[in-house]
Design a protein around this motif. Structure first.
Motif, PDB file in Angstrom:
ATOM      1  N   TYR A   6      33.008 -15.397 -15.277  1.00 44.33           N
ATOM      2  CA  TYR A   6      33.775 -14.212 -14.860  1.00 44.33           C
ATOM      3  C   TYR A   6      33.364 -12.990 -15.665  1.00 44.33           C
ATOM      4  CZ  TYR A   6      37.178 -16.082 -11.587  1.00 44.33           C
ATOM      5  OH  TYR A   6      37.772 -16.612 -10.478  1.00 44.33           O
ATOM      6  N   LEU A   7      33.235 -13.173 -16.977  1.00 44.05           N
ATOM      7  CA  LEU A   7      32.851 -12.050 -17.821  1.00 44.05           C
ATOM      8  C   LEU A   7      31.466 -11.537 -17.447  1.00 44.05           C
ATOM      9  CD1 LEU A   7      34.115 -13.257 -21.316  1.00 44.05           C
ATOM     10  CD2 LEU A   7      35.214 -11.672 -19.739  1.00 44.05           C
ATOM     11  N   GLU A   8      30.538 -12.455 -17.216  1.00 40.57           N
ATOM     12  CA  GLU A   8      29.189 -12.068 -16.830  1.00 40.57           C
ATOM     13  C   GLU A   8      29.194 -11.345 -15.479  1.00 40.57           C
ATOM     14  OE1 GLU A   8      25.081 -11.716 -17.366  1.00 40.57           O
ATOM     15  OE2 GLU A   8      26.594 -12.405 -18.772  1.00 40.57           O
ATOM     16  N   ALA A   9      29.915 -11.904 -14.511  1.00 43.98           N
ATOM     17  CA  ALA A   9      29.990 -11.290 -13.181  1.00 43.98           C
ATOM     18  C   ALA A   9      30.626  -9.904 -13.262  1.00 43.98           C
ATOM     19  CB  ALA A   9      30.775 -12.181 -12.224  1.00 43.98           C
ATOM     20  N   GLY A  10      31.665  -9.773 -14.068  1.00 41.29           N
ATOM     21  CA  GLY A  10      32.307  -8.471 -14.239  1.00 41.29           C
ATOM     22  C   GLY A  10      31.377  -7.467 -14.879  1.00 41.29           C
ATOM     23  N   THR A  16      34.950  -8.049  -7.311  1.00 46.84           N
ATOM     24  CA  THR A  16      35.602  -7.049  -6.463  1.00 46.84           C
ATOM     25  C   THR A  16      37.089  -6.913  -6.767  1.00 46.84           C
ATOM     26  OG1 THR A  16      35.972  -8.711  -4.753  1.00 46.84           O
ATOM     27  CG2 THR A  16      33.971  -7.371  -4.579  1.00 46.84           C
ATOM     28  N   ASN A  17      37.607  -7.763  -7.636  1.00 45.07           N
ATOM     29  CA  ASN A  17      39.021  -7.699  -7.991  1.00 45.07           C
ATOM     30  C   ASN A  17      39.156  -7.820  -9.502  1.00 45.07           C
ATOM     31  OD1 ASN A  17      41.767  -8.110  -8.432  1.00 45.07           O
ATOM     32  ND2 ASN A  17      42.021  -9.144  -6.481  1.00 45.07           N
ATOM     33  N   PRO A  18      39.713  -6.808 -10.148  1.00 45.21           N
ATOM     34  CA  PRO A  18      39.839  -6.836 -11.607  1.00 45.21           C
ATOM     35  C   PRO A  18      40.944  -7.760 -12.122  1.00 45.21           C
ATOM     36  CG  PRO A  18      40.797  -4.835 -10.744  1.00 45.21           C
ATOM     37  CD  PRO A  18      40.160  -5.546  -9.581  1.00 45.21           C
ATOM     38  N   ASP A  31      48.376  -1.398 -18.795  1.00 39.43           N
ATOM     39  CA  ASP A  31      47.380  -1.467 -19.862  1.00 39.43           C
ATOM     40  C   ASP A  31      45.974  -1.563 -19.287  1.00 39.43           C
ATOM     41  OD1 ASP A  31      49.306  -1.291 -21.847  1.00 39.43           O
ATOM     42  OD2 ASP A  31      49.460  -3.461 -22.100  1.00 39.43           O
ATOM     43  N   ALA A  32      45.816  -2.302 -18.195  1.00 40.79           N
ATOM     44  CA  ALA A  32      44.509  -2.415 -17.546  1.00 40.79           C
ATOM     45  C   ALA A  32      44.079  -1.052 -17.008  1.00 40.79           C
ATOM     46  CB  ALA A  32      44.558  -3.440 -16.427  1.00 40.79           C
ATOM     47  N   ALA A  33      45.008  -0.314 -16.409  1.00 38.83           N
ATOM     48  CA  ALA A  33      44.694   1.024 -15.902  1.00 38.83           C
ATOM     49  C   ALA A  33      44.249   1.928 -17.047  1.00 38.83           C
ATOM     50  CB  ALA A  33      45.906   1.619 -15.196  1.00 38.83           C
ATOM     51  N   GLN A  34      44.947   1.856 -18.155  1.00 36.07           N
ATOM     52  CA  GLN A  34      44.589   2.673 -19.312  1.00 36.07           C
ATOM     53  C   GLN A  34      43.198   2.289 -19.821  1.00 36.07           C
ATOM     54  OE1 GLN A  34      47.352   2.375 -22.558  1.00 36.07           O
ATOM     55  NE2 GLN A  34      46.489   4.132 -23.612  1.00 36.07           N
ATOM     56  N   ALA A  35      42.887   1.002 -19.869  1.00 36.59           N
ATOM     57  CA  ALA A  35      41.568   0.549 -20.318  1.00 36.59           C
ATOM     58  C   ALA A  35      40.467   1.022 -19.383  1.00 36.59           C
ATOM     59  CB  ALA A  35      41.549  -0.977 -20.426  1.00 36.59           C
ATOM     60  N   CYS A  36      40.787   1.153 -18.102  1.00 40.36           N
ATOM     61  CA  CYS A  36      39.811   1.598 -17.100  1.00 40.36           C
ATOM     62  C   CYS A  36      39.771   3.115 -16.952  1.00 40.36           C
ATOM     63  CB  CYS A  36      40.140   0.980 -15.738  1.00 40.36           C
ATOM     64  SG  CYS A  36      39.905  -0.790 -15.680  1.00 40.36           S
ATOM     65  N   LEU A  37      40.640   3.789 -17.694  1.00 43.20           N
ATOM     66  CA  LEU A  37      40.706   5.249 -17.668  1.00 43.20           C
ATOM     67  C   LEU A  37      41.106   5.799 -16.302  1.00 43.20           C
ATOM     68  CD1 LEU A  37      37.485   5.913 -19.761  1.00 43.20           C
ATOM     69  CD2 LEU A  37      39.843   5.759 -20.594  1.00 43.20           C
ATOM     70  N   THR A  55      32.179   0.488 -12.956  1.00 42.67           N
ATOM     71  CA  THR A  55      32.173   0.824 -14.379  1.00 42.67           C
ATOM     72  C   THR A  55      33.480   0.386 -15.022  1.00 42.67           C
ATOM     73  OG1 THR A  55      30.698   2.679 -13.986  1.00 42.67           O
ATOM     74  CG2 THR A  55      31.933   2.694 -16.059  1.00 42.67           C
ATOM     75  N   ALA A  56      34.574   0.536 -14.309  1.00 42.21           N
ATOM     76  CA  ALA A  56      35.873   0.086 -14.822  1.00 42.21           C
ATOM     77  C   ALA A  56      35.885  -1.429 -14.984  1.00 42.21           C
ATOM     78  CB  ALA A  56      36.988   0.536 -13.882  1.00 42.21           C
ATOM     79  N   ILE A  57      35.287  -2.142 -14.044  1.00 39.31           N
ATOM     80  CA  ILE A  57      35.193  -3.594 -14.152  1.00 39.31           C
ATOM     81  C   ILE A  57      34.378  -3.970 -15.392  1.00 39.31           C
ATOM     82  CG2 ILE A  57      34.315  -5.687 -13.055  1.00 39.31           C
ATOM     83  CD1 ILE A  57      36.758  -4.648 -11.675  1.00 39.31           C
ATOM     84  N   LYS A  58      33.315  -3.229 -15.651  1.00 39.71           N
ATOM     85  CA  LYS A  58      32.514  -3.470 -16.859  1.00 39.71           C
ATOM     86  C   LYS A  58      33.360  -3.263 -18.113  1.00 39.71           C
ATOM     87  CE  LYS A  58      27.681  -2.691 -15.884  1.00 39.71           C
ATOM     88  NZ  LYS A  58      26.484  -1.965 -16.259  1.00 39.71           N
ATOM     89  N   LEU A  59      34.176  -2.205 -18.115  1.00 34.68           N
ATOM     90  CA  LEU A  59      35.038  -1.947 -19.268  1.00 34.68           C
ATOM     91  C   LEU A  59      35.994  -3.108 -19.517  1.00 34.68           C
ATOM     92  CD1 LEU A  59      35.925   1.822 -18.748  1.00 34.68           C
ATOM     93  CD2 LEU A  59      34.529   0.853 -20.570  1.00 34.68           C
TER      94      LEU A  59
END
Length: 68
Positions: A6-10, A16-18, A31-37, A55-59
């Motif tokens: 999962y981490l690698e795919a992200g 396609t789903n965080p 908190d996830a929204a804040q981490a994704c800015l 990019t948010a998924i990468k974060l």
């Protein structure tokens, strides 16, 4: 899929789903929204009816422990 997969795919932008990453990190939607800015509203849309910004998924992947 294992946590490592999962981490690698992200990190590679193939998720396609965080929500899976959010579960691994054990954080709520706000908190996830804040981490994704992004706003909590935007994050919730990603969970339900929109494709998230890769990019948010990468974060989230990095936050979950996948280092670049």
């Amino acid at each position: 899929m294992s946590i490592r997969e999962y981490l690698e795919a992200g990190f590679l932008g193939k998720l396609t789903n965080p929500k899976d990453l959010q579960t691994i990190i054990n954080i709520d939607d706000n908190d996830a929204a804040q981490a994704c800015l992004v706003s909590p509203h935007t994050y919730r849309r990603w969970l339900h009816d929109r494709i998230p910004n890769q990019t948010a998924i990468k974060l989230l992947s990095i936050l979950a422990g996948r280092s670049p």
